[in-house]
Design an enzyme around this catalytic site. Sequence first.
Site, short mmCIF file in Angstrom:
data_model
loop_
_atom_site.label_atom_id
_atom_site.label_comp_id
_atom_site.label_asym_id
_atom_site.label_seq_id
_atom_site.Cartn_x
_atom_site.Cartn_y
_atom_site.Cartn_z
N SER A 221 0.83 -1.20 0.00
CA SER A 221 0.00 0.00 0.00
C SER A 221 0.86 1.25 0.00
CB SER A 221 -0.91 0.03 1.23
OG SER A 221 -1.66 1.23 1.25
N LYS A 275 -4.64 -6.59 3.50
CA LYS A 275 -4.57 -5.51 2.51
C LYS A 275 -5.96 -5.20 1.94
CE LYS A 275 -2.75 -2.58 -0.47
NZ LYS A 275 -3.74 -2.38 -1.51
N HIS A 278 -7.74 -3.20 4.53
CA HIS A 278 -7.12 -1.87 4.49
C HIS A 278 -7.78 -1.03 3.41
CE1 HIS A 278 -4.34 0.79 2.30
NE2 HIS A 278 -3.74 1.04 3.44
N ASN A 279 -7.97 -1.61 2.22
CA ASN A 279 -8.57 -0.87 1.12
C ASN A 279 -10.04 -0.56 1.39
OD1 ASN A 279 -6.07 -1.28 -0.03
ND2 ASN A 279 -6.88 -1.93 -2.00
N GLU A 282 -10.09 2.33 3.52
CA GLU A 282 -9.75 3.46 2.64
C GLU A 282 -10.99 3.98 1.91
OE1 GLU A 282 -7.46 3.55 -1.57
OE2 GLU A 282 -6.29 2.74 0.11
#
Length: 561
Positions: A221, A275, A278-279, A282
């Site tokens: 990232s 990940k 995480h996105n 986001e």
Amino acid sequence: PILGSIAFPSPTTRMMMRASLVCVALVASASAFSTPGSFAPARALRSGRASTCAAPRLAPASTLRGPQGSSLGLSMVVADARDDVLERGFEGQSDIGLVGLAVMGQNLALNIASKGFPISVHNRDPAKVEATAIRAAAEGELPLNGYKDMGDFVKSIKAPRSVVMLVKAGAPVDATIDNLLKHLEEGDAIIDGGNEWYENTERRQKDCEARGIQYLGMGVSGGEEGARNGPSLMPGGNKAVYDRVEGILKKVSAQVDSGPCVTYVGPGGAGNYVKMVHNGIEYGDMQLITEAYDVLRTIGGLTNDELASVFDEWNAGDLESFLVEITAQIFKVADSQGEGYLVDKILDKTGMKGTGKMTVQQAAELSVAAPTIASSLDARFLSALKDERVAAAPSLPFDAPAIEVDKQQLIDDVRQALYASKICSYAQGMNLIREAAKANDWPIELGEMARIWKGGCIIRAQFLDRIKSAYDRNPDLASLLVDGEFASELVSRQQSWRRIVGYAVQAGIAVPSMSASLAYFDTYRRERLPANLIQAQRDFFGAHTYERTDVDGHYHTEWNA
């Protein structure tokens, strides 16, 4: 004159590479630096003899840029390395290899090389190999070896080999693996750095290890800037592979006060899963910021200059984060093709690549409430209906009443509402990771995930320190919402939060993620919900039974009797 080459770790090797691989364009006149589209003459140096390149493929000198974007007046072509490199004994010189030289791959390769690790690179498009070599030369003759042939690329890496892939998720990853497996040997390793579905990573790990090849799935990232200067890295899979490349990963990852932004996440697809979430966070974060912008602009009447000032001020306080920082910068950029600001000329349709959708699907699969993230995904879906929205607007009018607000009070209320909503978004993401870890037997430490997100990545923010502290205090924390510090902040900010959602409703402005966050907070804090009625309805039409508050057991009632 400027000499460009593919750089190797030692001066002697660099000299040999210049003599065998690179066509260089030497520019002596000042006009060559300033004339757009001009081409510099090229000479090839082979076996110590100067000769003219046969049909050289040259890029315009004006397109080649140095580290600060300055024109180098330099063109370079990487010659066919297949014979020259191996004949001169370069085989097995690189510490690591990287396949896939789009934006992320090229920048990560340069990052690795800039930390002193010799790296070999390959791409199915030779032009991208050349472009990466040009940048490596321009940025200080970095130890980067470019190869157009996959076999030569693999041979150039020290055994046991570690090869990073940064290619588009899905079928392209499988195709790249198939090609690599033709050349890799037992004990070599593949590291997938793309945004891949975690179950694909687990399938590939199983398939590769059956052939003696180790496999690691690694979330990366930080976008282009992070890849070049220090990303947040989330590796998961074969621990032996991580141990082998740990020294490289710690050097190339973002560096913060608590250490490198990388850690071994867990076995299987754990790294890709983290990940993905995480996105998803986001997505929620970006939508919340957009809603804050809409309220300030539409209700408060703030100009772009005022918005830039507000976001700059917020970034100096408790909302300090990468996304708030770049938002302030966006409001300052004038439109180079007309009057006003660029942000006002951008079409209101949001793109996406799928990780937000994956996050919401996983939340549903594991029965984890994630309304902030889900509503941000819905907002992207609705934004894509631009033509429908334009057609619907005249048919669905709304005469919004005038809302009189104190501008400074509104700014402060929006700040408080944004902060509280962000806590909910992160809480939902962390809860999803926790439940996935339980379901898959992954020993993921949530506090450590917050720590490695502090630098390099898109959601890096000041309050990740506090999230880490919350999980350090209680690794089994049910939710960030009930951590003592965060609970106190949510309670103290809720009046501002409620005012902003109320203003938005009155004005006919959609704030789906901010209102979903508030509803999440209100639902979670209530001891009793009206869900008893839903369960009664389920028992009425489907005999699904219900539990009682006063007696243990499951019951069914004949409601029509």
